[in-house]
Design an enzyme around this catalytic site. Structure first.
Site, PDB file in Angstrom:
ATOM      1  N   TYR A 103      -7.943 -15.583  -9.763  1.00 14.90           N
ATOM      2  CA  TYR A 103      -7.125 -16.367  -8.837  1.00 14.90           C
ATOM      3  C   TYR A 103      -7.071 -15.679  -7.479  1.00 14.90           C
ATOM      4  O   TYR A 103      -7.338 -16.299  -6.438  1.00 14.90           O
ATOM      5  CB  TYR A 103      -5.726 -16.540  -9.409  1.00 14.90           C
ATOM      6  CG  TYR A 103      -4.747 -17.188  -8.451  1.00 14.90           C
ATOM      7  CD1 TYR A 103      -4.941 -18.488  -8.003  1.00 14.90           C
ATOM      8  CD2 TYR A 103      -3.628 -16.492  -7.990  1.00 14.90           C
ATOM      9  CE1 TYR A 103      -4.050 -19.088  -7.122  1.00 14.90           C
ATOM     10  CE2 TYR A 103      -2.723 -17.083  -7.115  1.00 14.90           C
ATOM     11  CZ  TYR A 103      -2.945 -18.377  -6.682  1.00 14.90           C
ATOM     12  OH  TYR A 103      -2.059 -18.957  -5.814  1.00 14.90           O
ATOM     13  N   LYS A 107      -8.703 -16.988  -3.817  1.00 14.22           N
ATOM     14  CA  LYS A 107      -7.882 -17.177  -2.618  1.00 14.22           C
ATOM     15  C   LYS A 107      -8.441 -16.359  -1.456  1.00 14.22           C
ATOM     16  O   LYS A 107      -8.441 -16.814  -0.296  1.00 14.22           O
ATOM     17  CB  LYS A 107      -6.428 -16.792  -2.890  1.00 14.22           C
ATOM     18  CG  LYS A 107      -5.731 -17.646  -3.943  1.00 14.22           C
ATOM     19  CD  LYS A 107      -5.549 -19.088  -3.493  1.00 14.22           C
ATOM     20  CE  LYS A 107      -4.362 -19.279  -2.613  1.00 14.22           C
ATOM     21  NZ  LYS A 107      -4.082 -20.716  -2.338  1.00 14.22           N
ATOM     22  N   ASN A 132       6.261 -14.181  -4.790  1.00 17.73           N
ATOM     23  CA  ASN A 132       6.922 -15.211  -5.590  1.00 17.73           C
ATOM     24  C   ASN A 132       7.851 -16.032  -4.704  1.00 17.73           C
ATOM     25  O   ASN A 132       8.790 -15.495  -4.107  1.00 17.73           O
ATOM     26  CB  ASN A 132       7.744 -14.563  -6.707  1.00 17.73           C
ATOM     27  CG  ASN A 132       6.890 -13.843  -7.721  1.00 17.73           C
ATOM     28  OD1 ASN A 132       6.418 -14.435  -8.675  1.00 17.73           O
ATOM     29  ND2 ASN A 132       6.679 -12.546  -7.501  1.00 17.73           N
ATOM     30  N   PRO A 281      57.611 -36.712  -6.261  1.00 16.59           N
ATOM     31  CA  PRO A 281      58.643 -36.925  -5.240  1.00 16.59           C
ATOM     32  C   PRO A 281      59.953 -36.246  -5.605  1.00 16.59           C
ATOM     33  O   PRO A 281      60.428 -36.332  -6.750  1.00 16.59           O
ATOM     34  CB  PRO A 281      58.789 -38.451  -5.199  1.00 16.59           C
ATOM     35  CG  PRO A 281      57.437 -38.956  -5.614  1.00 16.59           C
ATOM     36  CD  PRO A 281      56.973 -37.992  -6.661  1.00 16.59           C
ATOM     37  N   GLY A 282      60.538 -35.536  -4.646  1.00 16.14           N
ATOM     38  CA  GLY A 282      61.821 -34.873  -4.843  1.00 16.14           C
ATOM     39  C   GLY A 282      61.743 -33.507  -5.484  1.00 16.14           C
ATOM     40  O   GLY A 282      62.744 -32.785  -5.545  1.00 16.14           O
TER      41      GLY A 282
END
Length: 369
Positions: A103, A107, A132, A281-282
């Site tokens: 390979y 190349k 990589n 609420p409250g």
């Protein structure tokens, strides 16, 4: 500008193509295994730039290394020369890999073909010898162990680490693409260049595996990686890209009672903790103070009154906040404080603390405002 991209179905090409489109490049000539010779010739005839990413790295027969790498490169160069084309070329080569000598050899042969083209025509040639490469859209179980680890961990599969101490050099796909585009967009020069990816990371296979496994555990611990660590940040982004869509969401533990709920959202390591507080609420919540722990409140839905009392002087202060004008309220140390829902619907408050809650050292003391 018309840009010919070979290997257009590959991992690097997919990322490059999308970024080119993001930057407004529209005339992209995409070449892959299904491209006919006639179309390739037409692309060569009209292109202004070649980004040569095609290659063979997992052949059935080793002879395919030469055919798919050096052989196809010769074909491209012959078509360029026969048409008297002098166009810049970016070529993705590789660092020598002793495990795949054929390979690496093929190349290098392709590099020599391109070097001869550059010398004959005076065209610019940019050869990237890549280690990589990792990132989104990389095919698992192919030629990237990072992609394989991410894919397997995201699917609760066991990962195989044959040699955890094996040294690896990693580069991130976005950094690779940015370097390619830097060559594409710079003033044209002549001759050969061997650009380097600005950011690369030396690590081991075992370290990468440990990081990716930690990402998965983070859903339980609520921890996220340290974003000041460039490799960790990029690996985490890569890992999340391999989640199955049905696994994008995960539930948090809601601590609920008749007053509402309190839910820890994120543990930010050295940056503390983010939580979501819901009050009916409250309802009044809080009525406590801290020695060292500080907080920030942000009301995102509803209306609240936040009261403070200095523990030593008894000095009182209060403020009213609502969803109409988002504003952050600092909660200093030494002040007991409370938050009251004075609206007609549930009050939702985002809360940040400068430390993750520790039941053994809560630094929280009850005191009514």
């Amino acid at each position: 500008m018309k840009i010919l991209i070979t290997g257009s179905n590959g991992f690097i090409a997919k990322n490059l193509i999308e970024e080119l489109r993001n930057r407004g490049y529209k005339e992209l000539l995409l070449c892959n295994r299904s491209t006919s010779r006639k179309d390739l010739e037409r692309y060569i005839e009209t292109c202004d730039f070649v980004i040569h990413l095609a290659g063979v790295n997992r052949p059935v027969d080793e002879s395919e290394y030469h055919t798919g790498n050096a052989g196809f490169t010769e074909k491209i160069v012959n078509l360029l020369v026969s048409r008297h084309k002098k166009v810049p070329v970016i070529y993705s080569s590789t660092l020598l890999n002793t495990k795949h000598k054929e390979y690496g050899k093929s190349k290098r042969e392709a590099e020599r073909v391109l070097q001869e083209y550059a010398r004959q025509t005076g065209a610019s040639l940019y050869i990237f010898r890549l280690p990589n490469v990792f990132g989104k859209w990389c095919r698992p179980n192919y030629n990237s162990f990072v992609a394989t680890f991410c894919y397997d961990v995201a699917r609760d599969l066991e990962i195989n680490v044959h040699d955890p101490d094996a040294q690896v050099t990693l580069v991130y796909i976005d950094d690779v693409v940015n370097e390619f585009l830097s060559c594409l967009e710079r003033d044209q020069s002549t001759g050969e260049e061997y650009p380097q990816i600005a950011e690369s990371y030396e690590t081991t296979v075992g370290e990468v595996a440990a990081r990716i496994l930690a990402f998965k555990r983070g859903r339980e611990s609520l921890e996220i990686p340290n974003i000041k660590d460039p490799l960790g940040k990029k690996l985490y982004s890569t890992y999340l890209s391999y989640l199955k869509p049905e696994n994008f969401n995960y539930r948090l533990k809601m601590n609920q009672d008749e007053r509402g709920s309190f839910t820890e959202f994120l543990h930010l390591n050295d940056l503390g903790q983010i939580s979501v507080n819901v009050a009916k609420p409250g309802i009044v919540k809080g009525n406590h103070w801290h020695n060292t722990k500080v907080e920030k409140f942000l009301v995102v839905s509803g209306k609240a009154m936040i009261k403070f009392k200095h523990i030593v002087t008894g000095e009182m202060t209060e403020c009213i906040v609502s969803e109409k004008h988002l504003e952050i309220i600092d909660i200093p140390v030494g002040y007991t404080h409370s938050i009251t829902n004075i609206g007609e619907k549930d009050l939702v408050t985002i809360m940040w603390a400068n430390e993750v809650y520790d039941a053994e050292k809560p630094d929280t003391y009850y005191e009514e405002v």
